[in-house]
Design an enzyme around this catalytic site. Structure first.
Site, short mmCIF file in Angstrom:
data_model
loop_
_atom_site.label_atom_id
_atom_site.label_comp_id
_atom_site.label_asym_id
_atom_site.label_seq_id
_atom_site.Cartn_x
_atom_site.Cartn_y
_atom_site.Cartn_z
N TYR A 141 2.32 85.65 -68.82
CA TYR A 141 2.79 87.22 -69.33
C TYR A 141 3.53 86.69 -70.11
O TYR A 141 4.43 85.25 -70.34
CB TYR A 141 4.27 87.72 -68.64
CG TYR A 141 3.97 89.33 -69.39
CD1 TYR A 141 2.62 89.75 -69.62
CD2 TYR A 141 4.93 88.82 -69.39
CE1 TYR A 141 3.02 91.13 -70.23
CE2 TYR A 141 5.94 90.10 -70.07
CZ TYR A 141 4.87 91.11 -70.53
OH TYR A 141 5.50 93.00 -71.55
N ASP A 236 6.58 78.83 -72.61
CA ASP A 236 7.28 80.05 -72.98
C ASP A 236 8.51 80.25 -72.02
O ASP A 236 8.15 80.59 -70.70
CB ASP A 236 5.98 81.71 -73.28
CG ASP A 236 6.89 82.55 -73.06
OD1 ASP A 236 8.20 82.68 -72.66
OD2 ASP A 236 6.38 84.14 -72.81
N LYS A 264 15.48 87.00 -71.62
CA LYS A 264 15.96 86.58 -70.66
C LYS A 264 17.57 86.43 -70.55
O LYS A 264 18.04 87.43 -71.15
CB LYS A 264 15.25 86.91 -69.04
CG LYS A 264 13.88 87.74 -69.62
CD LYS A 264 12.86 87.37 -68.30
CE LYS A 264 12.11 88.59 -68.25
NZ LYS A 264 10.98 88.11 -68.51
C1 PLP Z 1 9.74 88.91 -69.71
C2 PLP Z 1 8.77 87.66 -70.50
C3 PLP Z 1 8.08 87.78 -71.57
C4 PLP Z 1 8.90 89.38 -72.55
O1 PLP Z 1 9.76 89.18 -72.83
P1 PLP Z 1 10.74 90.70 -73.35
O2 PLP Z 1 11.93 90.69 -73.08
O3 PLP Z 1 10.20 91.86 -72.02
O4 PLP Z 1 9.76 91.25 -74.56
C5 PLP Z 1 7.43 87.02 -72.31
N1 PLP Z 1 7.56 85.59 -71.57
C6 PLP Z 1 7.85 85.60 -70.39
C7 PLP Z 1 7.25 84.21 -69.85
C8 PLP Z 1 8.25 87.09 -69.94
O5 PLP Z 1 8.97 86.58 -68.61
#
Ligand code: PLP
Length: 419
Positions: A141, A236, A264
Site C-alpha cells: 500500500y 516506501d 506516520k
Molecule cells: C500509511 C501508509 C501510506 C499513506 O500514508 P497516509 O499518511 O495515510 O497518507 C503510504 N505508504 C505506506 C507504506 C503506508 O503504510
C-alpha cells in the site's frame, strides 16, 4: 452520547460515518468506538471503557499516547503561532537532524501525509527519468493517490486495472503490477517495457496486507534491476521508517533506494510526510528543478516540533525497549490464543510490528493469505475488544508495539486475556 449514538449521528453527516474507511469496523458486526482520550498504551472510549491500544493511530505513536515531552514541545511551538506559510526553524532543525542521521539521504522535503510523500516521489521519479511507467507490488500500500490504487489485472501477467472507481484506465496503464518476491516477473516486465519504467516502488517491509517479510535477496535484486535499467528504486518507509531502527529497512539491510518516503512516526502523531534522497535527485523539485510540488501547511511548525522531539527520543535504548516490549506482547497473546480456540493462529513479528493471522503457513505474498481470514479475525477481534484490547479493526492490519507497552502493560494484557 455513547459510541453507538455518536456513530449513528455520524452516518448522517459523514460518508459511512468515518473520515478514513479502515476506521468503520466494516465486516466486524459492531459500531466503531469513539475514542475520547489516550495515555501511554491505553485509550478510553466515549462509553468510559478503556483498552490496551495496539493500533496506535496505525503507527505514529511510537512513544505512546500523550508522551509528556512531545506534548510540551507542541505547546511550546503553539504559543508562537501554528502556521506561517513561510520559512521557520523547526522544519529546518528536523531536516538537519534526519539528514545527519540517515546515510543515504542528503535532502528532505516535508509535506502533510504519507500519500503526499509517495505522490511526490512518483512525479519526481518520472521527472528525473523522463519515463512514465512505475512498478508496484501486489499487496503493498502506498497511500490513496490515483497511480497507486491499481491492482493486478485479471488478464495477462503485467496487466493492471484500477482498484477504485474514479481512477482512469490511462493511470492504471502506467502502473505495472508484480508479485512480491518474484524477481523473474520484475525482469520480464522491464524487458516488455524497455526504457519506459521510471521507478520501482516497494514497501521494503510490506506491512499493509499483513506482515509479508521479504528476503533481503529480493530487495537486492530490485536494486540490481533498477541499476541495470537506469530506473529509480523507491522505498516506501512510511511504516518502517524510524521503526525498524532510525534509518528503517534501508539502513537495516544496507540496500539503499534512490528516493525514500516517510510518514506516520516522522510527525510523532501530527500530520507529516516526507520525501528524501540525494541532492542530485531532490533538486529536481521546484523551485530549483522542473518538478512541481507544494503545500500550504507543509513543514507546519507545531507538527515539526512534535516530530523532532519524537525522533530525538528514538535512542538505541528506546529501540531495545520497543522490541522487547513487542516480543513480550506477542508471547502473552500467542500463549492465550493457543489455549483458547485460536490455535489456528500464528503471530508473525518483525521487531515492533506483529500480525496475528489464522494460518501456520509462512507468508511472503498476499496469495498465501488464508481464505477464511476475515471470519477468523472477526472472532478474534470481538473477544479482544470485549476484554479491553484494541486491535486495528481490519484483518489485514498489523499490530503496533510501542515504548509505552512496558512490562506493567504486558502484565495487564495477560490479566485481561485470562480473566
Ligand atoms: C500509511 C501508509 C501510506 C499513506 O500514508 P497516509 O499518511 O495515510 O497518507 C503510504 N505508504 C505506506 C507504506 C503506508 O503504510
Amino acid at each position: 452520547m455513547n459510541s453507538n449514538e455518536l456513530f449513528e449521528k455520524s452516518l448522517r453527516f459523514v460518508p459511512g460515518g468515518v473520515h478514513s474507511p479502515v476506521r468503520s469496523f466494516k465486516g466486524l458486526h459492531t459500531t466503531p468506538r469513539f475514542i475520547n482520550r489516550g495515555k501511554g498504551a491505553y485509550i478510553w472510549d466515549e462509553d468510559g471503557k478503556n483498552y490496551i491500544d495496539f493500533c496506535m493511530s496505525f503507527g505514529p505513536l511510537i512513544h505512546g499516547h500523550q508522551d509528556p515531552e512531545i506534548k510540551e514541545a507542541i505547546i511550546k511551538a503553539l504559543e508562537n503561532g501554528w502556521t506561517f506559510g513561510a520559512c521557520e526553524k523547526y522544519s529546518l532543525e528536523t531536516a538537519e537532524y534526519i539528514v545527519n542521521k540517515i546515510s543515504f539521504i542528503e535532502q528532505i522535503r516535508f509535506m502533510s501525509s504519507g500519500t503526499e510523500a509517495v505522490m511526490t516521489a512518483v512525479r519526481l521519479a518520472r521527472g528525473i527519468t523522463g519515463r512514465s511507467k512505475i512498478v508496484k507490488f501486489n499487496g503493498c500500500y502506498h497511500g490513496h493517490l490515483d497511480s497507486m490504487l491499481i491492482k493486478a489485472g485479471s488478464g495477462l501477467a503485467g496487466t493492471a486495472e484500477a482498484s477504485s472507481k474514479g481512477v482512469t484506465s490511462q493511470q492504471a496503464g502506467d502502473t505495472l503490477i508484480c508479485e512480491l518476491g518474484d524477481l523473474e516477473e520484475v525482469k520480464r516486465v522491464f524487458e516488455d517495457h524497455k526504457d519506459q519504467i521510471a521507478a520501482i516502488f516497494v514497501e521494503p517491509l510490506p506491512a499493509n496486507n499483513g506482515l509479508l517479510i521479504q528476503h533481503e535477496s529480493f530487495l537486492k535484486g530490485l536494486r540490481e534491476i533498477c541499476d541495470k535499467n537506469c530506473a529509480l528504486l523507491v522505498f516506501d518507509e512510511v511504516i518502517s521508517g524510524f521503526r525498524i531502527g532510525f534509518g528503517g529497512m534501508a539502513e537495516r539491510t544496507g540496500i539503499f533506494p534512490d528516493l525514500v518516503t516517510y510518514g506516520k512516526i516522522i510527525g510523532g502523531g501530527m500530520p507529516v510526510g516526507a520525501c528524501a534522497g540525494p541532492k542530485k535527485f531532490m533538486e529536481f523539485l521546484a523551485p530549483i528543478g522542473p518538478v512541481y510540488q507544494a503545500g500550504t501547511l507543509s513543514g507546519n511548525p507545531v507538527a515539526m516540533a512534535a516530530g523532532l522531539v519524537n525522533l530525538k527520543k528514538l535512542t538505541p535504548e528506546a529501540y531495545v525497549k520497543l522490541n522487547t516490549n513487542t516480543t513480550g506482547v506477542v508471547k502473552v497473546m500467542t500463549e492465550w490464543m493457543n489455549a483458547n480456540g485460536f490455535d489456528d493462529y500464528q503471530t508473525i513479528q518483525y521487531e515492533s510490528l506483529f500480525y496475528p493471522i489464522s494460518t501456520h503457513e509462512k507468508l511472503t505474498n498476499i496469495t498465501q493469505l488464508p481464505k477464511n481470514m476475515n471470519e477468523r479475525f472477526f472472532a478474534l477481534f470481538k473477544v479482544m475488544l470485549d476484554k479491553g484490547i484494541y486491535l486495528a479493526p481490519n484483518a489485514y492490519e498489523v499490530g503496533f508495539g510501542s515504548i509505552a507497552h512496558d512490562e506493567k502493560v504486558i502484565e495487564d494484557l495477560k490479566n485481561r486475556l485470562w480473566n
